[in-house]
Design a protein around this motif. Structure first.
Motif, PDB file in Angstrom:
ATOM      1  N   VAL A 166       7.665  -2.239  -3.694  1.00  0.00           N
ATOM      2  CA  VAL A 166       6.684  -3.180  -4.251  1.00  0.00           C
ATOM      3  C   VAL A 166       7.289  -4.585  -4.400  1.00  0.00           C
ATOM      4  O   VAL A 166       6.717  -5.562  -3.903  1.00  0.00           O
ATOM      5  CB  VAL A 166       6.108  -2.659  -5.578  1.00  0.00           C
ATOM      6  CG1 VAL A 166       5.289  -3.746  -6.278  1.00  0.00           C
ATOM      7  CG2 VAL A 166       5.223  -1.438  -5.333  1.00  0.00           C
TER       8      VAL A 166
ATOM      9  N   ALA B 286      12.447   6.655   1.702  1.00  0.00           N
ATOM     10  CA  ALA B 286      11.172   7.143   1.169  1.00  0.00           C
ATOM     11  C   ALA B 286      10.585   8.245   2.037  1.00  0.00           C
ATOM     12  O   ALA B 286       9.835   9.102   1.545  1.00  0.00           O
ATOM     13  CB  ALA B 286      10.189   5.980   1.066  1.00  0.00           C
TER      14      ALA B 286
ATOM     15  N   TRP C  42       0.826  -1.203   0.000  1.00  0.00           N
ATOM     16  CA  TRP C  42       0.000   0.000   0.000  1.00  0.00           C
ATOM     17  C   TRP C  42       0.864   1.258   0.000  1.00  0.00           C
ATOM     18  O   TRP C  42       0.590   2.228  -0.727  1.00  0.00           O
ATOM     19  CB  TRP C  42      -0.924  -0.028   1.219  1.00  0.00           C
ATOM     20  CG  TRP C  42      -1.805   1.190   1.337  1.00  0.00           C
ATOM     21  CD1 TRP C  42      -2.961   1.440   0.654  1.00  0.00           C
ATOM     22  CD2 TRP C  42      -1.599   2.314   2.202  1.00  0.00           C
ATOM     23  NE1 TRP C  42      -3.483   2.656   1.029  1.00  0.00           N
ATOM     24  CE2 TRP C  42      -2.677   3.216   1.977  1.00  0.00           C
ATOM     25  CE3 TRP C  42      -0.618   2.648   3.132  1.00  0.00           C
ATOM     26  CZ2 TRP C  42      -2.785   4.420   2.662  1.00  0.00           C
ATOM     27  CZ3 TRP C  42      -0.728   3.849   3.814  1.00  0.00           C
ATOM     28  CH2 TRP C  42      -1.801   4.721   3.573  1.00  0.00           C
TER      29      TRP C  42
ATOM     30  N   GLY D 127       3.894   1.535  -1.155  1.00  0.00           N
ATOM     31  CA  GLY D 127       4.567   1.671  -2.439  1.00  0.00           C
ATOM     32  C   GLY D 127       3.625   2.092  -3.551  1.00  0.00           C
ATOM     33  O   GLY D 127       3.982   2.921  -4.393  1.00  0.00           O
ATOM     34  N   ILE D 128       2.418   1.522  -3.573  1.00  0.00           N
ATOM     35  CA  ILE D 128       1.484   1.776  -4.677  1.00  0.00           C
ATOM     36  C   ILE D 128       0.673   3.053  -4.453  1.00  0.00           C
ATOM     37  O   ILE D 128       0.603   3.918  -5.324  1.00  0.00           O
ATOM     38  CB  ILE D 128       0.535   0.571  -4.859  1.00  0.00           C
ATOM     39  CG1 ILE D 128       1.345  -0.672  -5.262  1.00  0.00           C
ATOM     40  CG2 ILE D 128      -0.519   0.867  -5.920  1.00  0.00           C
ATOM     41  CD1 ILE D 128       0.550  -1.960  -5.236  1.00  0.00           C
ATOM     42  N   LYS D 129       0.054   3.164  -3.285  1.00  0.00           N
ATOM     43  CA  LYS D 129      -0.818   4.307  -3.001  1.00  0.00           C
ATOM     44  C   LYS D 129      -0.021   5.562  -2.679  1.00  0.00           C
ATOM     45  O   LYS D 129      -0.270   6.640  -3.223  1.00  0.00           O
ATOM     46  CB  LYS D 129      -1.756   3.958  -1.846  1.00  0.00           C
ATOM     47  CG  LYS D 129      -2.689   5.077  -1.411  1.00  0.00           C
ATOM     48  CD  LYS D 129      -3.707   5.402  -2.483  1.00  0.00           C
ATOM     49  CE  LYS D 129      -4.703   6.460  -1.976  1.00  0.00           C
ATOM     50  NZ  LYS D 129      -5.685   6.805  -3.015  1.00  0.00           N
ATOM     51  N   LYS D 130       0.958   5.441  -1.769  1.00  0.00           N
ATOM     52  CA  LYS D 130       1.724   6.601  -1.325  1.00  0.00           C
ATOM     53  C   LYS D 130       2.985   6.839  -2.161  1.00  0.00           C
ATOM     54  O   LYS D 130       3.650   7.860  -1.994  1.00  0.00           O
ATOM     55  CB  LYS D 130       2.118   6.427   0.148  1.00  0.00           C
ATOM     56  CG  LYS D 130       0.922   6.361   1.099  1.00  0.00           C
ATOM     57  CD  LYS D 130       0.127   7.649   1.060  1.00  0.00           C
ATOM     58  CE  LYS D 130      -1.006   7.630   2.060  1.00  0.00           C
ATOM     59  NZ  LYS D 130      -1.808   8.876   2.045  1.00  0.00           N
ATOM     60  N   GLN D 131       3.334   5.867  -3.016  1.00  0.00           N
ATOM     61  CA  GLN D 131       4.502   5.967  -3.901  1.00  0.00           C
ATOM     62  C   GLN D 131       5.791   6.206  -3.114  1.00  0.00           C
ATOM     63  O   GLN D 131       6.647   6.989  -3.510  1.00  0.00           O
ATOM     64  CB  GLN D 131       4.294   7.069  -4.944  1.00  0.00           C
ATOM     65  CG  GLN D 131       3.116   6.784  -5.870  1.00  0.00           C
ATOM     66  CD  GLN D 131       2.970   7.792  -6.988  1.00  0.00           C
ATOM     67  OE1 GLN D 131       3.892   8.536  -7.301  1.00  0.00           O
ATOM     68  NE2 GLN D 131       1.803   7.821  -7.604  1.00  0.00           N
ATOM     69  N   PHE D 132       5.941   5.497  -1.988  1.00  0.00           N
ATOM     70  CA  PHE D 132       7.168   5.534  -1.212  1.00  0.00           C
ATOM     71  C   PHE D 132       8.143   4.511  -1.810  1.00  0.00           C
ATOM     72  O   PHE D 132       7.986   3.303  -1.617  1.00  0.00           O
ATOM     73  CB  PHE D 132       6.904   5.188   0.257  1.00  0.00           C
ATOM     74  CG  PHE D 132       6.227   6.279   1.042  1.00  0.00           C
ATOM     75  CD1 PHE D 132       6.003   7.525   0.488  1.00  0.00           C
ATOM     76  CD2 PHE D 132       5.817   6.064   2.345  1.00  0.00           C
ATOM     77  CE1 PHE D 132       5.386   8.540   1.211  1.00  0.00           C
ATOM     78  CE2 PHE D 132       5.199   7.051   3.082  1.00  0.00           C
ATOM     79  CZ  PHE D 132       4.977   8.289   2.511  1.00  0.00           C
ATOM     80  N   GLU D 133       9.161   4.988  -2.527  1.00  0.00           N
ATOM     81  CA  GLU D 133      10.155   4.116  -3.157  1.00  0.00           C
ATOM     82  C   GLU D 133       9.486   2.907  -3.818  1.00  0.00           C
ATOM     83  O   GLU D 133       9.841   1.750  -3.525  1.00  0.00           O
ATOM     84  CB  GLU D 133      11.186   3.649  -2.116  1.00  0.00           C
ATOM     85  CG  GLU D 133      12.109   4.732  -1.606  1.00  0.00           C
ATOM     86  CD  GLU D 133      13.100   5.214  -2.665  1.00  0.00           C
ATOM     87  OE1 GLU D 133      13.447   4.425  -3.575  1.00  0.00           O
ATOM     88  OE2 GLU D 133      13.510   6.379  -2.594  1.00  0.00           O
ATOM     89  N   PRO D 134       8.520   3.117  -4.712  1.00  0.00           N
ATOM     90  CA  PRO D 134       7.753   1.980  -5.248  1.00  0.00           C
ATOM     91  C   PRO D 134       8.592   0.985  -6.034  1.00  0.00           C
ATOM     92  O   PRO D 134       8.282  -0.213  -6.035  1.00  0.00           O
ATOM     93  CB  PRO D 134       6.705   2.657  -6.148  1.00  0.00           C
ATOM     94  CG  PRO D 134       7.300   3.988  -6.493  1.00  0.00           C
ATOM     95  CD  PRO D 134       8.090   4.399  -5.287  1.00  0.00           C
TER      96      PRO D 134
END
Length: 395
Positions: free
Chosen positions: A66, A194, A53, A55-62
């Motif tokens: 991921v 991230a 979540w 990685g995908i939603k918040k785009q923390f070092e995706p």
């Protein structure tokens, strides 16, 4: 009868049956230890879903969070198949042995980082090398704290390297010193990388005054192509002379950068920047995630690592800021202390954060290129710090 036996075997192979069997098993130890043993895998599956979540939603070092999270899901399959996937003879285990245990994947990532990095701001203002060097205090400060908390030298070195805010370096050092901590170290390193925009600004505002944050810096001089070609070669030669143990990381970084700057091997540079680093990132993330097994990750030790990791990161940020303030005591042309926080190796995110905080105080204060100097110096600094740790602890 054969049909009934077959149905029983099918039931025994399901995750539900294995969850129930684990929950019903008798395990000695404290209540917490028994709970984690019984329900560790479901808990880790939830944690990995949370990381997905983020990685995908918040785009923390995706790009890494991921695959790491998905590898964690694969490694916590509640049946023998989990061992077939993430165990020594599973496909992730085989990739791990070749790419991480031998140190190959982090080196290839460093080649890609070198091919994507412009050392021009550092060459134009070499004083910022001191800021990148000062930020490495976080590594050695956290190492001493880890030793004080009872970790052995190998574990303390692996924890300390989180302060460099460099995921591949953290993985490389941990794989050499304390492989069983790899999952915890990797998750901490990439999570804090991230969270740079969250962690750093409060520290930056706490340790600087409004007047310091408003300092404007003059435009950097233009760096010649010859300087950019000579720089990576010079860095590698100095490393060969003074700290050979850092040469694998520094050599990979400088080779990638030389391919970028020399202008005659554009195909190699393009491959390192794109296809090669992307392929290795996939394998690196999945195999690191395979070390997120419940019995290794859900421990008091992991909690200590997470706390020490953010402490290392905070110390690194603070050390860069304080070094900038010390340098201003002697410099005629003052530097904005905010760029000192970019001395950590999170490229280019830390430099962007320095620029953002500077613009909040003065809309005409563009610090991005100035902050890239200590930022890329931090990449070199973390590699050198890794070499020091390996030279001191690995043998």
């Amino acid at each position: 009868m054969q049909l009934l036996d077959g149905l029983k075997e099918l039931w025994y192979s399901t995750g539900i049956y294995n969850f129930v069997q684990t929950a019903q098993s008798q395990v000695e130890g404290t209540c917490v230890e028994q709970f984690l043993t019984h329900f560790g895998q479901p808990i880790m599956i939830l944690i990995c879903c949370f990381l997905l979540w983020l990685g995908i939603k918040k785009q923390f070092e995706p790009l890494l969070l991921v695959p790491i999270a998905f590898g964690g899901l694969l490694s916590n399959i509640p049946m023998p198949l989990g061992e077939e996937i993430a165990g020594p003879n599973g496909f992730l285990g085989i990739i791990f042995a070749a790419g991480i245990d031998k140190g190959l994947f982090p080196l290839i990532i460093f080649m890609g980082v070198g091919a994507m990095t412009d050392f021009g701001p550092l060459i134009a203002n070499p004083k910022t090398l001191l800021l990148g060097g000062a930020a490495q205090f976080g590594i050695f400060g956290a190492l001493l704290l880890a030793l004080a908390l009872g970790f052995d030298a190998q574990a303390a070195g692996s924890i300390g390297i989180i302060g460099g805010a460099d995921g591949p370096t953290s993985i490389y050092v941990t794989a050499k010193l304390k492989p069983e901590l790899l999952g915890s170290i990797a998750v901490a390193a990439y999570s804090y990388m991230a969270l740079v925009p969250v962690i750093q600004p409060p520290i930056m505002r706490l340790l600087t005054t409004k007047e310091e944050r408003m300092i404007q810096m003059t435009q950097l001089r233009e760096v010649s192509k010859r300087e950019k070609i000579v720089f990576p070669i010079l860095v590698l030669v100095l490393c060969l002379i003074f700290l050979p143990s850092a040469c694998p990381l520094v050599g990979a970084l400088t080779f990638g950068n030389l391919c970028k700057e020399c202008g005659v091997v554009d195909r190699l540079s393009d491959t390192m920047q794109n296809a090669l680093i992307n392929i290795v990132t996939i394998f690196l993330g999945l195999t690191v995630g395979s070390k997120l097994q419940a019995d290794h990750f859900l421990t008091v030790e992991t909690l200590k690592i997470l706390v020490l990791g953010i402490t290392a990161f905070a110390l690194a940020t603070a050390a860069g800021l304080i070094m900038a303030k010390i340098m201003n005591l002697f410099l005629k042309e003052k530097i904005n202390p905010l760029i000192g926080s970019a001395g950590v190796s999170a490229v280019p995110m830390a430099a962007r954060v320095s620029n953002k905080v500077g613009l909040e105080e003065n809309p005409q204060n563009f610090l991005l290129m100035h902050a890239m100097g200590p930022n890329v110096a931090g990449v070199i600094g973390s590699a050198v710090a890794a070499g020091v740790l390996l030279a001191l602890i690995a043998h």
